[in-house]
Design an enzyme around this catalytic site. Sequence first.
Site, mmCIF file in Angstrom:
data_model
loop_
_atom_site.group_PDB
_atom_site.id
_atom_site.type_symbol
_atom_site.label_atom_id
_atom_site.label_comp_id
_atom_site.label_asym_id
_atom_site.label_seq_id
_atom_site.Cartn_x
_atom_site.Cartn_y
_atom_site.Cartn_z
ATOM 1 N N MET A 60 77.017 29.900 28.828
ATOM 2 C CA MET A 60 76.647 30.758 29.961
ATOM 3 C C MET A 60 77.841 30.956 30.897
ATOM 4 S SD MET A 60 72.802 29.805 31.097
ATOM 5 C CE MET A 60 71.390 30.345 30.137
ATOM 6 N N GLY A 61 77.680 31.878 31.802
ATOM 7 C CA GLY A 61 78.734 32.210 32.764
ATOM 8 C C GLY A 61 78.738 33.706 32.928
ATOM 9 N N ARG A 62 77.992 34.182 33.940
ATOM 10 C CA ARG A 62 77.789 35.627 34.073
ATOM 11 C C ARG A 62 79.066 36.363 34.466
ATOM 12 N NH1 ARG A 62 73.606 38.697 34.535
ATOM 13 N NH2 ARG A 62 72.105 37.022 34.736
ATOM 14 N N GLY A 114 68.408 30.941 38.894
ATOM 15 C CA GLY A 114 68.296 30.107 37.686
ATOM 16 C C GLY A 114 68.288 28.628 38.045
ATOM 17 N N ASP A 151 80.336 29.597 40.475
ATOM 18 C CA ASP A 151 81.136 30.748 40.935
ATOM 19 C C ASP A 151 80.891 31.122 42.393
ATOM 20 O OD1 ASP A 151 78.588 31.712 40.635
ATOM 21 O OD2 ASP A 151 79.124 33.394 39.331
ATOM 22 N N ARG A 171 80.388 30.239 11.871
ATOM 23 C CA ARG A 171 79.016 30.009 12.327
ATOM 24 C C ARG A 171 78.985 30.147 13.844
ATOM 25 N NH1 ARG A 171 78.402 30.346 7.655
ATOM 26 N NH2 ARG A 171 77.255 28.976 6.224
ATOM 27 N N GLU A 192 79.343 34.089 27.739
ATOM 28 C CA GLU A 192 78.429 35.207 27.462
ATOM 29 C C GLU A 192 78.937 36.503 28.099
ATOM 30 O OE1 GLU A 192 74.644 34.297 29.333
ATOM 31 O OE2 GLU A 192 75.608 34.034 31.274
ATOM 32 N N HIS A 238 69.891 27.975 27.297
ATOM 33 C CA HIS A 238 69.265 27.234 28.394
ATOM 34 C C HIS A 238 69.319 25.723 28.231
ATOM 35 C CE1 HIS A 238 67.978 31.331 28.883
ATOM 36 N NE2 HIS A 238 67.820 31.052 30.153
ATOM 37 N N LEU A 239 69.806 25.252 27.073
ATOM 38 C CA LEU A 239 70.058 23.804 26.946
ATOM 39 C C LEU A 239 70.996 23.349 28.046
ATOM 40 C CD1 LEU A 239 70.746 23.141 23.159
ATOM 41 C CD2 LEU A 239 68.984 22.086 24.572
ATOM 42 N N ASP A 271 74.647 32.883 44.456
ATOM 43 C CA ASP A 271 75.050 34.021 45.296
ATOM 44 C C ASP A 271 73.876 34.950 45.635
ATOM 45 O OD1 ASP A 271 74.979 34.661 42.635
ATOM 46 O OD2 ASP A 271 76.856 35.776 42.610
ATOM 47 N N ARG A 288 85.346 25.384 8.845
ATOM 48 C CA ARG A 288 84.800 26.640 9.366
ATOM 49 C C ARG A 288 85.333 26.967 10.762
ATOM 50 N NH1 ARG A 288 78.633 25.136 7.725
ATOM 51 N NH2 ARG A 288 78.560 26.308 5.779
ATOM 52 N N ARG A 338 71.062 24.259 30.989
ATOM 53 C CA ARG A 338 70.420 24.165 32.303
ATOM 54 C C ARG A 338 69.382 23.051 32.352
ATOM 55 N NH1 ARG A 338 69.759 30.257 33.727
ATOM 56 N NH2 ARG A 338 67.591 29.691 34.088
ATOM 57 N N THR A 380 74.691 26.450 41.338
ATOM 58 C CA THR A 380 74.682 27.311 40.154
ATOM 59 C C THR A 380 75.553 26.670 39.094
ATOM 60 O OG1 THR A 380 75.383 29.371 39.109
ATOM 61 C CG2 THR A 380 76.504 28.818 41.140
ATOM 62 N N ASP A 433 76.995 28.178 36.967
ATOM 63 C CA ASP A 433 78.153 29.057 36.745
ATOM 64 C C ASP A 433 79.357 28.630 37.589
ATOM 65 O OD1 ASP A 433 76.546 30.496 35.083
ATOM 66 O OD2 ASP A 433 76.385 32.269 36.352
ATOM 67 N N ARG A 452 63.630 34.738 40.276
ATOM 68 C CA ARG A 452 64.732 35.630 40.657
ATOM 69 C C ARG A 452 64.206 36.750 41.566
ATOM 70 N NH1 ARG A 452 69.361 34.241 38.138
ATOM 71 N NH2 ARG A 452 69.220 33.138 36.152
HETATM 72 O O1 F6P Z 1 72.944 32.643 36.948
HETATM 73 C C1 F6P Z 1 73.090 31.527 36.132
HETATM 74 C C2 F6P Z 1 72.818 31.841 34.708
HETATM 75 O O2 F6P Z 1 72.727 30.588 34.119
HETATM 76 C C3 F6P Z 1 73.823 32.739 34.006
HETATM 77 O O3 F6P Z 1 74.917 32.064 33.494
HETATM 78 C C4 F6P Z 1 72.983 33.386 32.927
HETATM 79 O O4 F6P Z 1 73.488 34.642 32.577
HETATM 80 C C5 F6P Z 1 71.665 33.518 33.583
HETATM 81 O O5 F6P Z 1 71.570 32.481 34.521
HETATM 82 C C6 F6P Z 1 70.490 33.472 32.621
HETATM 83 O O6 F6P Z 1 69.332 33.371 33.352
HETATM 84 P P1 F6P Z 1 67.827 33.503 32.888
HETATM 85 O O7 F6P Z 1 67.796 33.571 31.409
HETATM 86 O O8 F6P Z 1 67.160 32.285 33.434
HETATM 87 O O9 F6P Z 1 67.335 34.723 33.575
#
Ligand code: F6P
Length: 341
Positions: free
Chosen positions: A168-170, A10, A128, A266, A221, A272-273, A102, A161, A275, A124, A126, A71
Site C-alpha cells: 500500500m501507499g497511495r 483507513g 505521508d 509471481r 500500489e 489489508h494484511l 490527511d 523467480r 493494516r 496512517t 502510508d 471514509r
Molecule cells: O489511506 C491508507 C490506505 O491504506 C492506502 O494505502 C490504500 O490505498 C487505502 O488505504 C485502501 O483503503 P481501503 O481499501 O480501506 O478503502
Amino acid sequence: MKIGVLTGGGDCPGLNAAIRAVVRRATCYKYDVLGIKNGWAGMIRGNMEPLTSKSVSGILPIGGTMLGTSRTNPMKREGDMNRVQENFKAFGMTALIAIGGDDTLSVAYKLFQLGMPVVGVPKTMDNDILETDYCIGFDSAVTTVVEALDKLHTTASAHHRAMVVEVMGRDAGWVATVGGLAGGADFIMIPEASCSLDELCQHLKNRLARGKSFSIIVVSEGAQIPEIHNGDLGKTDDFGHIRLDRRGVGETVAREIESRTGLEARVVVLGHLQRGGSPTVFDRVLATRLGVAAVDLVRESKFGYVPMLRGNQIVPVELARVVAGTRTVDLDLYELAKVFF
Ligand code: F6P
C-alpha cells in the site's frame, strides 16, 4: 470538560492504543469522554457512547479500532457539516479529538475554522502526513511487509523467480521504501520516483548476468510507471480517491517481467494484511504519547493543533500546516535503498 474522540479513514494498528491513552489521560483530569462511532459518520448521525477506563481496558495490543471507522466526508453532502456542529453541542462536548490521516484532519481543520475546539492525532500506515517523522500505524505495517519479504526470499530463491510484492501507499512510497530497504528488496518502485518497466527489466537481466537467479521487487500500489495507464478504476470515495488495488500494478509488472526477461514471475499483493494485527512496540508507545499529548492540548485550550513526533520530542503543530500537502519519501532514503539493488 467532555471530550469526543473519533477514528477516521483507513484503520491501522495503534488506533486502540491512542483511544486508550486519550481516555486514561482524560480520566486523570476528571474529564468525560465520548467515543464517536465510525469516524465523521458518527458525528453526523449522533452515534456515540461514553468511554471509561473500564471500557478501554485491554485494548492496547488489539488492532483495528474499537470505535469503528469510515471514509465519510461531512464536507461532501449538504447539511452534514451543520449536523456535525449540532451534534457536538447536543451531546454536550467541549472538545473533539480526531485521530486520522490527511482526509480526517482536513475535516478537523475545516471545523476548527468554523469555531469548533478540535485537536488532531496523526495516523496512517502510508506515513505521508506533513510535519511528523512518523504516523501511528506505519511501523506496524512496514513490519508486516518485512516479515513477508523475509518469507518470500526463501521461496523466490528456491525457484529462481522474480517475486513482485505490491504494497500500500497511495501518494507516497514510504511503506515500499522502508519495507524494501529493511527487507532486502532488489528493486523498489514508488510514486515519487518514476521508473519504467524497461529500466526494471534491464536491471533484472543485469542481476541474472551477475549470477543472481532470483529477485524481489517491491511495488507501491501508486507507483509511477510510464507504461502503466490507469483506465477506469470505478467510482471514487467521499474524498475523491480511486481504488488503487484495482490498478493491479503488481500483476502488470510480473507479466511484463516474464515476457521481457524470460524469468518466471509471481505476484503477492499484501493488501489489508498490512493494516491488521497487533501494533509494534514503536506504534504502541507513539500512539500512547500522542493520545496523552492530545488531551494535554485540550487542557491548555490549544485547539487547531496536532501533536507530532519530531526526533524524539512530541511537539504541537498547527492543523493548517499539517493539511497543506503530502509528505513524500525522502529521496536520499530511496537512493540508499538503491545501493542494495
Ligand atoms: O489511506 C491508507 C490506505 O491504506 C492506502 O494505502 C490504500 O490505498 C487505502 O488505504 C485502501 O483503503 P481501503 O481499501 O480501506 O478503502
